[in-house]
Design a protein around this motif. Structure first.
Motif, PDB file in Angstrom:
ATOM      1  N   VAL A   1      -6.428  11.641   0.485  1.00  0.00           N
ATOM      2  CA  VAL A   1      -5.223  10.671   0.808  1.00  0.00           C
ATOM      3  C   VAL A   1      -5.633   9.399  -0.120  1.00  0.00           C
ATOM      4  O   VAL A   1      -6.815   8.860   0.123  1.00  0.00           O
ATOM      5  CB  VAL A   1      -4.974  10.404   2.004  1.00  0.00           C
TER       6      VAL A   1
ATOM      7  N   THR B   1      -4.860   5.659  -1.670  1.00  0.00           N
ATOM      8  CA  THR B   1      -3.959   4.477  -1.349  1.00  0.00           C
ATOM      9  C   THR B   1      -3.777   3.737  -2.585  1.00  0.00           C
ATOM     10  O   THR B   1      -4.902   3.128  -3.087  1.00  0.00           O
ATOM     11  CB  THR B   1      -4.218   3.387  -0.259  1.00  0.00           C
TER      12      THR B   1
ATOM     13  N   ALA C   1       0.838  -1.283   0.119  1.00  0.00           N
ATOM     14  CA  ALA C   1       0.079   0.129  -0.020  1.00  0.00           C
ATOM     15  C   ALA C   1       1.115   1.079   0.052  1.00  0.00           C
ATOM     16  O   ALA C   1       1.781   1.395   0.998  1.00  0.00           O
ATOM     17  CB  ALA C   1      -0.894   0.043   1.279  1.00  0.00           C
ATOM     18  N   LEU C   2       0.702   2.176  -0.926  1.00  0.00           N
ATOM     19  CA  LEU C   2       1.571   3.282  -1.044  1.00  0.00           C
ATOM     20  C   LEU C   2       0.449   4.518  -1.073  1.00  0.00           C
ATOM     21  O   LEU C   2      -0.620   4.473  -1.562  1.00  0.00           O
ATOM     22  CB  LEU C   2       2.183   3.453  -2.449  1.00  0.00           C
ATOM     23  N   SER C   3       0.969   5.146  -0.129  1.00  0.00           N
ATOM     24  CA  SER C   3      -0.026   6.573   0.099  1.00  0.00           C
ATOM     25  C   SER C   3       0.460   7.815  -0.544  1.00  0.00           C
ATOM     26  O   SER C   3       1.367   8.074  -1.199  1.00  0.00           O
ATOM     27  CB  SER C   3       0.179   7.157   1.654  1.00  0.00           C
ATOM     28  N   LEU C   4      -0.684   8.419  -1.097  1.00  0.00           N
ATOM     29  CA  LEU C   4      -0.601   9.491  -2.096  1.00  0.00           C
ATOM     30  C   LEU C   4      -1.415  10.626  -1.663  1.00  0.00           C
ATOM     31  O   LEU C   4      -2.643  10.614  -1.620  1.00  0.00           O
ATOM     32  CB  LEU C   4      -1.069   9.227  -3.664  1.00  0.00           C
ATOM     33  N   ALA C   5      -0.793  11.809  -1.314  1.00  0.00           N
ATOM     34  CA  ALA C   5      -1.472  12.961  -0.954  1.00  0.00           C
ATOM     35  C   ALA C   5      -0.719  14.288  -1.742  1.00  0.00           C
ATOM     36  O   ALA C   5      -0.178  14.771  -0.822  1.00  0.00           O
ATOM     37  CB  ALA C   5      -1.583  13.121   0.526  1.00  0.00           C
TER      38      ALA C   5
ATOM     39  N   ARG D   1     -11.872  -0.498  -1.684  1.00  0.00           N
ATOM     40  CA  ARG D   1     -11.061  -0.621  -2.589  1.00  0.00           C
ATOM     41  C   ARG D   1     -11.665  -0.943  -4.053  1.00  0.00           C
ATOM     42  O   ARG D   1     -12.562  -1.601  -4.211  1.00  0.00           O
ATOM     43  CB  ARG D   1     -10.153  -2.107  -2.395  1.00  0.00           C
TER      44      ARG D   1
ATOM     45  N   ASP E   1      -9.908   8.067   1.024  1.00  0.00           N
ATOM     46  CA  ASP E   1     -10.382   8.644   2.335  1.00  0.00           C
ATOM     47  C   ASP E   1     -11.768   9.634   1.892  1.00  0.00           C
ATOM     48  O   ASP E   1     -12.107   9.989   3.005  1.00  0.00           O
ATOM     49  CB  ASP E   1      -9.589   8.995   3.152  1.00  0.00           C
TER      50      ASP E   1
END
Length: 557
Positions: A393, A395, A244-248, A353, A307
């Protein structure tokens, strides 16, 4: 019929109505889908060009008739025109999904309705890069597709070069279908693409290196889709275990975006993509052991979660050179509400998801040996795309996400292609430049707040900064100046603001018309806030001021 841009739209739409007198068309830099691929929306995302072009048309629509053509009734006609004028961005924002409004002007709803031969010309620096591929696969009539390296210009006048003899080719087309002469136009490969070679990012490419390639069928049996896994920081043939890679992304991501469509103006092409690395997830391949050529539309399949109920993704395919420079090859956007349908968008369930597909715009590109493929993903892309209602955010699940790349093997027949003719450009009408124009473009960062402003000023025509001109044949002087500023803060999506001011002048002897206008747009989490005004002057007299103000709900954006 023939035409560029709106003229291309009109030619395609009239062809779909099948008037018996219409024997053939040529459509240059146009679209078959007014919602999916026009200045308004892309992948369901709101483009800032929706406001830019609406603001420019606000002034264009207010121009008066020429007294030398219509006589003394020009003023009454002008006042009627001013009274009837509407604010187009407000209309467009009332249609935030593919509804009947957009379908009415889109031949993609029924390609079989087109019964006459069609020749489509497009450019890799233009905004309309997907329609030629769709038309190639759907048209059931004799047709040709020619895609060059060009911006939104006719191919005999276009930059980046090489320009080609479009006028001679058009004449062959008309002779074939209007005079029924065999000009050989139907015996040639119908699909011809300029394979662009890699080059460092440049604010204005005068020419692009490359070569012409051709296909007799589309989709082509010479193009295969190669799948590359998105692994952490890497593009690989095989997927590694899921992660899981977070992107904001900061809302200011998009520093190197350039314009949605180039007009060949200095600075309107995308810049070095390293400027947007900070706000993006990036995935790089190993250095290529041999040149790699791609033709068509790449797709990115993303497994992700958000989110918030509203979000979008911007995906960029990049050519990363050994010296570190990063050139944009293709990009695509997806409003995640539109992941399953443009007609019936649905909000996301936070935390759930999803698997979504993002199509990148069309390309024919040769990656050099030793360069790397890079894929960059962000969830902000200012100022091209209006921000989400609130910061998000995302994922992104590596290992489960992948890039599908349309790889084309070089064909021996490409070397045997007859060259396109050299361009012939007819002599222009006599024009006298009465004052120097200017074209300015800058991005500034407020070091206290972190906000970023994109500013462009053009003095003299929409596209070139030519200053005040006189059309000598009719003695008409004209000047158009506009300034556009788009500002956003790094953390607040609703800090986005857009402003355009314009001044348009027409003069012949004692006759002088001046139009002044301003357009503004901001947003809240629930609405788009628009305001605009227009003033029309006859000499020094203000004859009409119109104002518009609208608060429009964010239904799907």
């Amino acid at each position: 019929m023939m035409g560029k841009s709106w003229g291309a739209f009109n030619s395609l739409q009239v062809a779909a109505r099948r008037p018996p007198e219409l024997k053939a068309i040529i459509a240059v830099m146009g679209t078959d889908d007014r919602f999916e691929e026009d200045v308004h929306y892309s992948g369901g995302c709101l483009l800032s060009d929706n406001l830019s072009w609406g603001a420019i048309m606000q002034v264009f629509n207010a121009r008066p008739p020429d007294p030398e053509i219509v006589g003394p009734r020009w003023r009454d006609m002008w006042l009627q025109r001013l009274e009837a004028e509407r604010f187009w961005p407000e209309i467009w924002l009332q249609h935030q999904k593919r509804d009947a409004y957009w379908k009415h002007g889109s031949v993609c709803t029924d390609y079989a309705a087109i019964a006459c031969p069609v020749w489509v010309w497009g450019g890799w620096a233009d905004g309309y890069r997907d329609s030629p591929f769709r038309l190639a696969s759907q048209l059931q009539v004799p047709h040709k597709i020619t895609m060059g390296p060009w911006a939104h210009l006719y191919p005999h006048q276009a930059v980046p070069g090489p320009a080609v003899g479009f006028l001679q080719e058009a004449l062959r087309w008309w002779d074939q279908f209007l005079k029924l002469r065999d000009t050989g136009v139907l015996s040639e490969p119908p699909y011809r693409f300029y394979m662009v070679e890699n080059a460092r990012p440049d604010p204005r490419h005068a020419d692009r290196r490359g070569r012409w390639v051709a296909e007799r069928k589309w989709p082509s049996p010479n193009v295969r889709m190669q799948s590359l896994a998105l692994n952490p920081d890497r593009l690989d043939l095989h997927a590694t275990p899921e992660r899981a890679l977070s992107l904001a992304s900061p809302q200011t991501t998009g520093l190197a975006a350039g314009e949605w469509s180039s007009f060949g103006i200095v600075g309107d092409l995308p810049g070095d993509q390293r400027l947007d690395s900070f706000g993006s997830l990036e995935f790089r391949s190993d250095p290529l052991p041999a040149p790699l050529e791609v033709v068509g539309n790449a797709e990115v399949i993303l497994d992700l979660a958000a989110d918030r109920p509203d979000a979008f993704v911007a995906v960029r395919l990049i050519d990363a050179a050994p010296d570190g420079s990063a050139a944009l090859v293709a990009r695509g956007f997806l409003n995640l509400r539109h992941r399953d349908s443009r007609e019936d968008p649905t909000s996301l369930i936070p935390g759930e998801r999803y698997q979504v597909r993002v199509r990148l715009n069309g390309m024919a590109y040769s990656f050099a040996q030793g360069n790397r493929l890079m894929l960059a993903i962000s969830n902000a892309y200012w100022p091209l795309v209006w921000p989400s209602p609130e910061p998000v955010v995302l994922t992104v699940f590596s290992g489960a996400s992948r890039l599908l790349l349309p790889v084309r093997e070089p064909q021996p027949a490409d070397a045997e292609l007859a060259p396109l003719p050299e361009p012939i450009v007819p002599p222009p009408s006599s024009v006298t430049r009465l004052g120097n124009g200017r074209a300015e473009r800058a991005v500034t960062i407020d070091q206290v707040s972190g906000s970023v402003s994109h500013r462009i000023l053009i003095d003299g025509d929409v596209f070139g900064g030519y200053g005040r001109l006189r059309l000598d044949d009719i003695g008409l002087e004209m000047r158009h100046e506009y300034e556009r500023t788009q500002t956003i803060g790094p953390d607040d999506s609703n800090s986005a603001s857009y402003s355009m001011t314009q001044c348009y002048e027409l003069r012949r002897g004692a006759w002088k018309i001046t139009l002044r206008a301003r357009t503004d747009m901001t947003s809240t989490a629930r609405s788009f806030e628009l305001s605009a005004w227009l003033e029309a002057h006859d000499g020094e007299t203000l004859v009409r001021r119109k104002e518009w103000k609208a608060s429009l709900p964010r239904e799907t954006l």
